[in-house]
Design an enzyme around this catalytic site. Structure first.
Site, PDB file in Angstrom:
ATOM      1  N   TYR A   1      72.539   6.747  -6.047  1.00 43.28           N
ATOM      2  CA  TYR A   1      73.888   6.181  -5.914  1.00 43.28           C
ATOM      3  C   TYR A   1      74.796   6.553  -7.087  1.00 43.28           C
ATOM      4  CZ  TYR A   1      70.448   3.119  -3.629  1.00 43.28           C
ATOM      5  OH  TYR A   1      69.363   2.633  -2.938  1.00 43.28           O
ATOM      6  N   HIS A   2      74.737   7.808  -7.535  1.00 41.92           N
ATOM      7  CA  HIS A   2      75.552   8.241  -8.669  1.00 41.92           C
ATOM      8  C   HIS A   2      76.419   9.446  -8.341  1.00 41.92           C
ATOM      9  CE1 HIS A   2      72.247   6.412 -11.493  1.00 41.92           C
ATOM     10  NE2 HIS A   2      72.980   5.482 -10.891  1.00 41.92           N
TER      11      HIS A   2
END
Length: 523
Positions: free
Chosen positions: A460-461
């Protein structure tokens, strides 16, 4: 057009947008409008740390899915993003990591003037209210509470012991002088509850008469007068409305949505825009350079109690009365930064360990007591794209990360999985392993790579799609137009080594200064 105009319009009330709105509106003479597509952050699952996975695929989530990923045998991957006040800081794992000093010096060396480590470090300190008090590496008095974790899982203690048995040194502070080693993560929590940017920055600013916050406002395009951005169009309650900005529009909608809004407004690859019937305004590589941290997970069943059965009346009472216990767990309680081969000047993988079975990309429910540990590839060479599916603003963007698309990343994945298997085989963890839930078939290169292609998912980056240099300048102004900036993770030229929430907050802190400095110089 609304009669009441504003000096600044900030699009997206997420990790960056809440910071910008709070910092800009601190001047009572400045009128700020903050627009958020999602609802208010009113779900109890937002505040309770362990419950963040329950927000997936709800109204608080943009709920994106990648295109079929060639490097993952054409599997699609679930890409959650926060869609509420606080954005992804309202549904992330709360890990506070600044990144490696070399990351920022590399930005500066590549032409991002003002973004070296020495120049960004003060903005991390400005944001921080550290539990241990001020030091050479930490500060107090900032809006963002940074705390020790208050969940004490014996599985995580065993994991750190096993990692040290494998030769990895203990590191008490990944945000201190050295990043390498293993240890517990510090978290953006306050009294055991989530401290999002909505909680830290926005909530204290809401009483200001010069700050207007509107939820349920999905921005559809930017408004221009000539080459100057003068406002935004947004759909709210099923009606298209327009708002005017006297000074600037600032996009803080994230690495997927900021490029989408630019492209819908004519800023992007001119040929691709024309093919969709959009008149180009500025021909820029918007949406290219997409980067992410891919995560390679192993899961083992255990007889040791995990978070699977943590939601007991006793633990609920412990959370409510003392702000501690298993329900304060952020999931990835411990981890570390390691180098998988000689000659590296910084870590190339990051570990995250969870005292729970995390499977089906976080969308499946645990089936028994288990623990999860994964390795993130920090220095990937694969690059993806965000592009428009159509000219309709309601169409979700096309997101292709191209995970494992380079030989370097595939080799790194194999090395990373060997590190995980080595730690899992150490005595401290063998004592807790009842059976394997998800592991490679063997430690051969073939089986490790096959496992990576099958099991890899995002941490989730996403970042890099409106990068400094190609898309925005070092002051975050979009090339080819005026009155328009981007201030979120999309401006990172390259990903930092570590979780991206703290760096995104830093970017917004610095962006607020850049905006206000420009305002003073033209006053």
């Amino acid at each position: 057009m609304h009669e009441a105009s504003h000096d600044y319009i900030v699009v997206g009330a997420g990790s960056a947008g809440c910071v910008l709105a709070a910092r800009l509106s601190a001047d009572p003479g400045v009128r700020v409008l903050l627009l958020e597509a999602g609802p208010p952050d009113d779900a109890p699952e937002i505040r309770i740390p362990v419950a963040f996975g329950r927000l997936f695929r709800t109204k608080y989530d943009w709920d994106y899915t990648s295109e079929p990923e060639p490097g993952l045998d054409d599997r699609r991957r679930y890409l959650p993003r926060g869609r509420t006040l606080g954005g992804s800081s309202s549904m992330n794992a709360m890990i506070y990591i600044r990144g490696n000093h070399r990351d920022y010096d590399a930005w500066s060396d590549a032409g991002a003037k003002g973004w070296s480590w020495d120049e960004v470090f003060p903005y991390f300190l400005r944001a921080e209210d550290h539990h241990a008090g001020p030091s050479d590496w930490h500060a107090t008095g900032g809006p963002l509470t940074v705390s020790e974790g208050r969940s004490r899982s014996p599985l995580m203690a065993a994991y750190l012991e096993a990692a040290q048995e494998a030769g990895h040194p203990f590191n008490p502070d990944f945000n201190g002088p050295e990043q390498d080693g293993v240890g517990p993560y510090e978290l953006t929590q306050r009294n055991g509850l989530r401290c999002s940017t909505a909680e830290a920055y926005l909530r204290p600013a809401l009483e200001r008469p010069n700050l207007t916050v509107l939820t349920g406002a999905h921005c559809t395009r930017l408004l221009f007068s000539g080459e100057r951005a003068v406002g935004v169009e947004a759909e709210r309650h099923g009606v298209l409305e327009e708002w005017h900005a006297d000074r600037e529009v600032v996009l803080a909608a994230g690495a997927y949505n900021s490029p989408q809004l630019l492209m819908l407004s004519g800023i992007g690859n001119a040929d691709e825009l024309r093919a969709l019937g959009i008149t180009p305004r500025a021909d820029l590589p918007v949406g290219e350079n997409l980067q992410d941290h891919p995560h390679l997970p192993l899961v083992h069943f255990t007889d040791t109690p995990s978070l699977w059965t943590a939601e007991t009346p006793e633990n609920i009472a412990l959370l409510e009365s003392e702000g501690r216990g298993p329900l304060t767990s952020n999931g990835g309680e411990v981890g570390g930064f390691l180098r998988t081969r000689d000659g590296l000047d910084a870590p190339d993988i990051q570990l995250h360990a969870l005292p729970v079975q995390f499977h089906e990309e976080g969308l499946g429910r645990p089936t028994g007591h288990a623990f999860h540990h994964g390795a993130v590839l920090l220095d990937t060479t694969s690059r993806g794209t965000v592009s428009l599916r159509s000219a309709m603003p309601s169409a979700k963007p096309r997101i292709l990360h191209r995970y494992l698309s380079t030989e370097e990343d595939r080799a790194a994945a194999v090395r990373a999985l060997r590190v995980l298997l080595d730690i899992a085989g150490r005595p401290a963890l063998r004592a807790h392993r009842r059976a394997d839930d998800r592991v490679p078939a063997s430690d051969s290169d073939h089986d490790l790579l096959a496992f990576a292609r099958r099991e890899l998912h995002t941490l989730y980056h996403p970042a890099g799609t409106c990068a400094m240099g190609p898309v925005v300048d070092s002051a975050l102004r979009v090339h080819g137009v005026s009155g328009l900036r981007v201030a979120d993770a999309s401006v990172m030229p390259t990903l930092v080594r570590g979780n991206t929430n703290a760096p995104t907050i830093m970017i917004a802190e610095k962006a607020a200064d850049l905006i206000l400095d420009d305002s003073r110089s033209t006053a």
